[in-house]
Design a protein around this motif. Sequence first.
Motif, short mmCIF file in Angstrom:
data_model
loop_
_atom_site.label_atom_id
_atom_site.label_comp_id
_atom_site.label_asym_id
_atom_site.label_seq_id
_atom_site.Cartn_x
_atom_site.Cartn_y
_atom_site.Cartn_z
N LEU A 251 0.86 -1.19 0.00
CA LEU A 251 0.00 0.00 0.00
C LEU A 251 0.89 1.24 0.00
CD1 LEU A 251 -2.85 1.31 0.41
CD2 LEU A 251 -2.43 1.10 2.88
N VAL A 252 0.75 2.06 -1.03
CA VAL A 252 1.54 3.30 -1.11
C VAL A 252 0.63 4.48 -0.78
CG1 VAL A 252 3.01 4.75 -2.55
CG2 VAL A 252 2.99 2.27 -2.92
N LEU A 253 0.88 5.12 0.33
CA LEU A 253 0.10 6.30 0.72
C LEU A 253 0.95 7.53 0.41
CD1 LEU A 253 -1.26 5.04 4.18
CD2 LEU A 253 -2.42 5.00 1.96
N VAL A 254 0.45 8.32 -0.56
CA VAL A 254 1.21 9.49 -1.00
C VAL A 254 0.64 10.74 -0.33
CG1 VAL A 254 2.01 10.83 -3.00
CG2 VAL A 254 1.55 8.36 -3.25
N HIS B 193 -3.04 -5.17 3.59
CA HIS B 193 -1.73 -5.10 2.93
C HIS B 193 -0.63 -5.55 3.88
CE1 HIS B 193 -4.15 -2.67 0.19
NE2 HIS B 193 -3.22 -2.87 -0.73
N ASP B 194 0.49 -6.00 3.27
CA ASP B 194 1.61 -6.49 4.09
C ASP B 194 2.68 -5.43 4.28
OD1 ASP B 194 0.55 -9.25 3.78
OD2 ASP B 194 1.12 -8.87 1.69
N ARG B 195 2.76 -4.54 3.29
CA ARG B 195 3.81 -3.52 3.34
C ARG B 195 3.18 -2.15 3.11
NH1 ARG B 195 8.87 -3.96 -0.70
NH2 ARG B 195 7.16 -4.23 -2.16
N ILE B 196 3.54 -1.18 3.93
CA ILE B 196 2.99 0.17 3.83
C ILE B 196 4.12 1.11 3.48
CG2 ILE B 196 1.53 1.90 4.99
CD1 ILE B 196 0.49 -1.07 5.19
N VAL B 197 3.90 1.93 2.45
CA VAL B 197 4.89 2.93 2.06
C VAL B 197 4.29 4.31 2.29
CG1 VAL B 197 6.31 3.86 0.19
CG2 VAL B 197 5.86 1.39 0.31
N LYS C 151 4.05 -6.10 9.98
CA LYS C 151 4.01 -5.50 8.64
C LYS C 151 5.28 -4.69 8.43
CE LYS C 151 -1.03 -5.12 8.51
NZ LYS C 151 -1.43 -6.24 7.64
N SER C 152 5.65 -4.53 7.17
CA SER C 152 6.84 -3.73 6.86
C SER C 152 6.41 -2.31 6.52
CB SER C 152 7.56 -4.30 5.64
OG SER C 152 7.88 -5.65 5.86
N ILE C 153 7.20 -1.36 6.97
CA ILE C 153 6.90 0.05 6.69
C ILE C 153 8.13 0.71 6.09
CG2 ILE C 153 6.33 2.30 7.71
CD1 ILE C 153 4.50 0.86 9.64
N ARG D 226 8.61 1.05 15.57
CA ARG D 226 9.02 0.24 16.72
C ARG D 226 7.86 0.08 17.72
NH1 ARG D 226 13.79 -1.26 19.19
NH2 ARG D 226 13.65 -1.23 21.46
N TYR D 227 7.19 1.19 17.95
CA TYR D 227 6.10 1.21 18.95
C TYR D 227 4.93 0.32 18.53
CZ TYR D 227 3.55 3.43 22.78
OH TYR D 227 2.88 3.68 23.96
N THR D 228 4.72 0.22 17.21
CA THR D 228 3.60 -0.59 16.72
C THR D 228 4.04 -2.01 16.33
OG1 THR D 228 3.94 0.27 14.48
CG2 THR D 228 2.33 1.43 15.85
N HIS D 229 5.29 -2.33 16.62
CA HIS D 229 5.86 -3.67 16.34
C HIS D 229 5.83 -4.02 14.86
CE1 HIS D 229 6.19 -4.34 20.61
NE2 HIS D 229 4.94 -3.94 20.75
N ALA D 230 5.97 -2.99 14.02
CA ALA D 230 6.14 -3.21 12.59
C ALA D 230 7.65 -3.33 12.31
CB ALA D 230 5.52 -2.06 11.80
N VAL D 231 7.99 -3.54 11.05
CA VAL D 231 9.39 -3.73 10.66
C VAL D 231 9.83 -2.54 9.80
CG1 VAL D 231 11.01 -5.22 9.41
CG2 VAL D 231 9.10 -6.23 10.69
#
Lengths: 174, 174
Positions: free
Chosen positions: A4-7, A60-64, A102-104, A138-143
């Motif tokens: 997911l790409v949030l612009v 989604h697995d990855r957020i941009v 999830k990856s960010i 880090r706080y939300t335990h994402a990567v």
Amino acid sequence: MKTLVLVFHPDMAKSRANAALMAAARPLSEDDGVTVRDEYALYPDGKIDVKAEQRLIETHDRIVFQFPMYWYSAPALLKEWEDKVLEFGWAYGPGGEALKGKSIMVATTAGGPRTEYRDEDNGATMDEVLSPYRMMVRYTHAVWLKPFVVFESMELSDESLAEAARDYRQALLR
Amino acid sequence: MKKTLVLVFHPSLNGQSHVNAALAKAAGELDNVTVRDEYALYPDGRIDVKAEQAAVEAADRVVFQFPLFWFSSPSLLKEWEDEVLEHGWAYGSEGHAFEGKEFAVAVSTGSPESKYQPEGDNKFTIDQVLVPFEGTANHINATWVKPFVTFASFGITDEALAEAAESYGKFLSE
């Protein structure tokens, strides 16, 4: 892998670098697993649809987070997005595991050159400037993924910008 | 005596705020200090740029006071930076509005200082969290003043809060 790409650019019509990056991401379809959203266009009055945003994150697995660097941070709507969407009990706190695993990735364009983000100049590297996002991840335990950064976005030649856009597309498909 | 402008950014200063309300009250009792409750002034998020610039111009020192949300300020402060710090006013060859002025941040954090350490839960120090503000101060040629930080604001005792308010008064009178 669904991305997911949030612009977040307040005036995409006037944007050069972010518009080029978004254009490189946009042709990627559902088949490629990439969803691109122009958040300022979706919320011109700044009122974010929290449930809609949360549903997208969940699927989604990855957020941009893609944005131009304004005052060593993102444009205000991304901060509003964090303040509203990352709710207690959803993103953090008891039962708040929506981002866990999830990856960010931050994808940002900086008007200044890479050298502006060195210690001897204003005392902060790009990594340091991005530390609030790192802490949120880090706080939300994402990567936390390595950020995608385009420096000197105002002066880039058309050629260099096209190359950056190609690199960005590759990063999104990876 | 220095004239100080305190811009308070708390979405609910006269409602849910405990710590920032007490600090703002202490600030308001001082001579030569002007306090503005920015969320109350701009409930729709539309900032009066000229009014804000005039308030800054009349001050010798500007303080951004806010609770830390997602390791940064609430979104309206980011909107304030994006809109008020115009090219030709705050920066650029004609932008000298902040030159010679002091610029400080007064921030409250829910967690204790022990979490804001390299070995603590948040891994970063409060100075690292505030890097974007320090970078902004440098970019507009203001003098960055060591921040006033109220740690452990969740469940703060009345006694500790009174002490913080007194220290804040001293900080603003220096």
